[in-house]
Design a protein around this motif. Structure first.
Motif, PDB file in Angstrom:
ATOM      1  N   SER A  95       0.790  -1.237   0.000  1.00 52.51           N
ATOM      2  CA  SER A  95       0.000   0.000   0.000  1.00 52.51           C
ATOM      3  C   SER A  95       0.818   1.280   0.000  1.00 52.51           C
ATOM      4  CB  SER A  95      -0.924   0.038   1.220  1.00 52.51           C
ATOM      5  OG  SER A  95      -1.672  -1.139   1.299  1.00 52.51           O
ATOM      6  N   ARG A 147      -5.781 -12.382  -7.273  1.00 56.28           N
ATOM      7  CA  ARG A 147      -5.437 -11.681  -8.501  1.00 56.28           C
ATOM      8  C   ARG A 147      -4.424 -12.478  -9.344  1.00 56.28           C
ATOM      9  NH1 ARG A 147      -3.557 -10.681 -12.351  1.00 56.28           N
ATOM     10  NH2 ARG A 147      -3.044  -8.760 -13.422  1.00 56.28           N
ATOM     11  N   TRP A 169      -3.998  -6.065 -18.408  1.00 58.78           N
ATOM     12  CA  TRP A 169      -4.085  -5.885 -16.959  1.00 58.78           C
ATOM     13  C   TRP A 169      -5.256  -5.014 -16.557  1.00 58.78           C
ATOM     14  CZ3 TRP A 169      -3.681  -0.823 -15.607  1.00 58.78           C
ATOM     15  CH2 TRP A 169      -2.946   0.035 -16.445  1.00 58.78           C
ATOM     16  N   TRP A 195      -7.782  -6.119 -13.459  1.00 63.12           N
ATOM     17  CA  TRP A 195      -7.991  -5.378 -12.209  1.00 63.12           C
ATOM     18  C   TRP A 195      -9.417  -4.843 -12.127  1.00 63.12           C
ATOM     19  CZ3 TRP A 195      -5.086  -6.063  -8.197  1.00 63.12           C
ATOM     20  CH2 TRP A 195      -3.731  -6.392  -8.365  1.00 63.12           C
ATOM     21  N   SER A 235     -11.285  -7.521 -10.679  1.00 63.98           N
ATOM     22  CA  SER A 235     -11.045  -7.627  -9.235  1.00 63.98           C
ATOM     23  C   SER A 235     -11.720  -6.505  -8.468  1.00 63.98           C
ATOM     24  CB  SER A 235      -9.547  -7.570  -8.920  1.00 63.98           C
ATOM     25  OG  SER A 235      -8.832  -8.481  -9.707  1.00 63.98           O
ATOM     26  N   LEU A 254     -10.897  -3.242  -8.566  1.00 61.72           N
ATOM     27  CA  LEU A 254      -9.976  -2.223  -8.070  1.00 61.72           C
ATOM     28  C   LEU A 254      -9.688  -1.133  -9.098  1.00 61.72           C
ATOM     29  CD1 LEU A 254      -7.631  -4.671  -6.162  1.00 61.72           C
ATOM     30  CD2 LEU A 254      -9.318  -3.145  -5.188  1.00 61.72           C
ATOM     31  N   ASP A 271      -7.697   2.069  -7.417  1.00 61.99           N
ATOM     32  CA  ASP A 271      -7.474   1.765  -6.007  1.00 61.99           C
ATOM     33  C   ASP A 271      -5.980   1.865  -5.720  1.00 61.99           C
ATOM     34  OD1 ASP A 271      -9.177   0.076  -3.669  1.00 61.99           O
ATOM     35  OD2 ASP A 271      -6.989  -0.041  -3.568  1.00 61.99           O
ATOM     36  N   ASP A 279      -4.173   0.444  -3.593  1.00 59.91           N
ATOM     37  CA  ASP A 279      -3.491  -0.798  -3.232  1.00 59.91           C
ATOM     38  C   ASP A 279      -2.944  -1.565  -4.435  1.00 59.91           C
ATOM     39  OD1 ASP A 279      -3.866  -0.326  -0.634  1.00 59.91           O
ATOM     40  OD2 ASP A 279      -5.451  -1.792  -0.318  1.00 59.91           O
ATOM     41  N   ILE A 280      -3.344  -1.189  -5.663  1.00 57.96           N
ATOM     42  CA  ILE A 280      -2.868  -1.990  -6.788  1.00 57.96           C
ATOM     43  C   ILE A 280      -1.568  -1.456  -7.382  1.00 57.96           C
ATOM     44  CG2 ILE A 280      -5.225  -2.627  -7.381  1.00 57.96           C
ATOM     45  CD1 ILE A 280      -4.985  -0.881  -9.832  1.00 57.96           C
ATOM     46  N   LEU A 282       1.450  -3.853  -7.090  1.00 61.03           N
ATOM     47  CA  LEU A 282       1.205  -5.118  -7.782  1.00 61.03           C
ATOM     48  C   LEU A 282       1.061  -4.935  -9.288  1.00 61.03           C
ATOM     49  CD1 LEU A 282      -1.285  -6.850  -5.318  1.00 61.03           C
ATOM     50  CD2 LEU A 282       1.090  -7.431  -5.725  1.00 61.03           C
ATOM     51  N   ALA A 283       0.463  -3.821  -9.710  1.00 57.84           N
ATOM     52  CA  ALA A 283       0.189  -3.645 -11.130  1.00 57.84           C
ATOM     53  C   ALA A 283       1.324  -2.947 -11.875  1.00 57.84           C
ATOM     54  CB  ALA A 283      -1.105  -2.845 -11.312  1.00 57.84           C
TER      55      ALA A 283
END
Lengths: 103, 583
Positions: free
Chosen positions: B61, B145, B322, B326, B329, B331, B384, B386-387, B390-391
């Motif tokens: 995050s 994910r 991607w 997402w 998901s 997000l 979001d 939080d991604i 990861l993204a």
């Protein structure tokens, strides 16, 4: 930090009074070290990183505004250095007051 | 190989490694279960502390928060590292000399009071559970994910792994797994950051790269480019904050003192052989942590550039894969306000309410249709925070193995923190509550069995939190710091630095700090959230920073009560003098 005059190495004593005097001196030296390091800790983070950040941002430091650099990089580097200064300084104090753990 | 197959391979390999370490380092006594026998090498303890400390929040995050907030993100960067200076200088060496197992041990013995011990146990359990719920949720998100399994199944797999090495290995198993997890997570964090830094600036070190010039031949500094682009699109300026100085000050202070007062971090310093090791170990821990924390703001700046580049004014059907993953998901979201089929990424929230609420239908281009009202501004994209971590490798089109690595790193970060917290909960129950309070006749062997049982029960509860997350978790986690700052930090600090500090002052101080902080937070977060704006805050301090005022109150009350009540017994004063001397 530099105000402590060179004392002769204190030898361990069987007299409790002597021992507690030594311990009190060791503790004072410890607290002095702490307070000086913590003032630097306060200056780099709360000072340069927060209170004076707008003033420092007038200056450019490579690709950063200086205040921004302190708050996102410089303060963290300073924290690491401070802990290592503390370690070296305390190990020296331990030896000088003969309270280090190797004996 | 596809990113998904590689993710299975990496996650499988790292899990096998953790299990192998757990089998090799089983605990046979309570001494080993609680503090790994007390002979962990300081470098190993530093790495374990770093993994213990850096949770799903730090790994997943933090860079995302900084990417959206810019300069205001500094409160986390400084707050979560500066606390280690306090810990190393003011707490860790003395607690090591005290040589017991837990924080309630210290509070109970130093304040010669079972009441204080029980209050400490409650505090430890409350703080640890609020924290752990977020970790299990993080495990679930990564699984769902990247491995396309159900979030709940992901949580169950995570529980199984932690169960194995925490229940079997105790602190000894956890310590050496955490060393491995640190290596995995820092490698997984740095590799994509270095890649992206090279792509944008030609400088390999991200912490230097984001202060360098762009390599597009323009000669502009990367941050100037970010700021210029942000201004153009009406996003917040990256290098300027929007929080008031006083609020930044109080939040940072609360995070620092809270960090130093968190039981799962403090307990790590009980595991090294000597006082000297405790000091240097805190230094190693901070180096290991600083590697990630100095990289995070660079990742944030890179992400802002890459997101604008990848999304703004692109046609929905031309977006890379991607985006829709997402979106599935939940997000990412897009609402085509001007019906041009292109995404406009601008300042302000795209949706009202801010978080997307999807309907079951899809639009002509395949986008998910939202039930939210579009807002008046031009922004059409919800992302979001939080991604971001990861993204980002996918957004920057990095090779598949880097994408897979990031998932394994996220799991390492979440699992290592969860295990450390579980151990603290289990020792609070078996050692502090049973052995030292309710059932003093326990033998070492019985206590060890209870420790394993309570670890197992704690894992199950934590897993349930992950599967059925209570809505208030996100609110509460941020305030675990405020509560730790207002309660534990002052009484541990005074317990070491004042021989005059006594039971009455500790209980009065802790209660006043806790009640003040908790009521302020509960009022603004739960009772009257509509008043949660700067004009109603006391002295302009937000609920996030109120722990600092609670801490000051705790100190003041302690000083006053201390003067009016008798000093602690002679043997307690002797103990305090004793823990101040290494030998």
């Amino acid at each position: 930090m530099s105000d402590q005059s060179e004392q002769e190495i204190v030898s361990p004593s069987d007299q409790p009074k002597q021992l507690s005097d030594d311990q009190a001196a060791y503790w004072r030296a410890n607290v002095t070290t702490l307070l000086s390091l913590l003032s630097v800790w306060f200056l780099v983070s709360f000072g340069c990183g927060i209170l004076w950040v707008d003033a420092l941002n007038q200056y450019q430091f490579f690709g950063w505004k200086l205040g921004f650099w302190f708050s996102q990089q410089g303060a963290i580097y300073a924290f690491v250095i401070l802990i290592f200064i503390y370690v070296v300084r305390m190990n020296a104090l331990d030896r000088r007051f003969n309270v280090d753990e190797d004996q | 190989m596809s990113a998904q197959v590689l993710t299975y391979v990496f996650v499988g390999l790292t899990f096998a490694l953790y299990i192998a370490i757990a089998i090799w380092s089983r605990s046979a006594s309570t001494q080993e279960f609680y503090v790994a026998g007390g002979h962990v090498h300081p470098v190993a303890n530093g790495a374990a502390t770093a993994a213990d400390w850096m949770s799903a929040a730090s790994y997943l995050s933090m860079a995302g928060i900084i990417a959206f907030e810019g300069a205001d993100g500094a409160r986390y960067l400084m707050g979560w590292t500066g606390g280690y200076v306090l810990l190393a200088l003011c707490l860790a060496p003395y607690l090591r000399k005290f040589a017991k197992f837990t924080v309630p041990d210290f509070v109970g013995d130093r304040y010669y009071s079972q009441t204080a011990r029980v209050v400490a146990i409650l505090g430890v359990v409350f703080i640890s559970f609020t924290y752990i719920a977020g970790q299990m949720r993080g495990v679930g998100i990564v699984f769902s994910r990247f491995l396309e399994v159900d979030i709940d199944l992901g949580v169950l797999i995570g529980m199984g792994i932690v169960f194995f090495y925490a229940v079997l290995g105790g602190m000894k198993g956890i310590t050496y797994t955490q060393v491995a997890q640190y290596c995995v997570l820092i490698f997984a964090y740095l590799v994509p950051a270095i890649y992206i830094s090279l792509m944008l600036t030609d400088v390999p070190l991200p912490m230097l790269g984001f202060g360098s010039t762009m390599n597009d031949g323009s000669g502009t500094f990367l941050l100037d480019k970010v700021d210029g682009l942000s201004q153009e699109l009406g996003l917040s300026i990256f290098t300027e904050g929007s929080k008031s100085t006083i609020d930044m000050f109080f939040i940072t202070a609360a995070l620092m003192a809270g960090t130093a007062g968190l039981p799962h971090v403090i307990v790590r310093f009980f595991t090294v052989p000597k006082v000297r090791d405790a000091r240097i170990s805190a230094g190693y821990a901070l180096i290991f942590i600083a590697l990630l924390y100095t990289t995070a703001p660079a990742v944030a700046a890179f992400a802002r550039l890459n997101i604008v580049d990848a999304l703004d004014n692109r046609a929905y059907q031309d977006l890379p894969a991607w985006f829709s993953k997402w979106e599935d998901s939940g997000l990412l979201a897009w609402v085509d306000k001007n019906d041009d089929g292109l995404l406009q990424y601008r300042g302000g929230a795209a949706l009202d309410p801010v978080k997307p609420r999807y309907s079951d239908t899809r639009g002509d281009l395949g986008e998910r249709i939202l039930k939210n009202q579009p807002t008046d501004n031009q922004n059409e994209v919800y992302i979001d925070r939080d991604i971001i971590v990861l993204a980002h490798p996918e957004i920057a089109q990095l090779p598949n193995w880097v994408v897979a690595l990031v998932a394994a790193g996220g799991l390492a970060a979440a699992l290592s923190t969860a295990a450390g917290l579980l151990l603290v909960i289990s020792s609070a129950i078996s050692h502090d509550l049973l052995r030292n309070t309710l059932a003093r006749h326990l033998t070492d062997k019985q206590e060890l069995r209870w420790a394993r049982v309570s670890a197992a029960v704690a894992i199950i509860i934590a897993g349930l939190f992950g599967i059925y997350p209570p809505g208030f978790v996100a609110e509460v986690v941020a305030f675990a710091f405020g509560l730790a700052a207002a309660s534990f930090f002052p009484i541990i600090l005074l317990g070491i630095f004042s021989t005059r500090m006594n039971r009455e002052a500790a209980i009065a101080g802790m209660l006043s700090g806790l009640i003040f902080t908790a009521s302020y937070i509960i009022f603004f977060k739960f009772i009257a959230p509509e008043f949660n704006t700067a004009e109603y805050w006391w002295l302009g301090v937000s609920p996030e920073g109120i722990g600092t005022l609670g801490m000051i109150l705790n100190f003041l009350v302690s000083f006053i009560v201390m003067q009016m009540t008798p000093p602690p017994p002679q043997e307690v004063q002797d103990m305090v003098r004793n823990i101040r001397i290494p030998r």
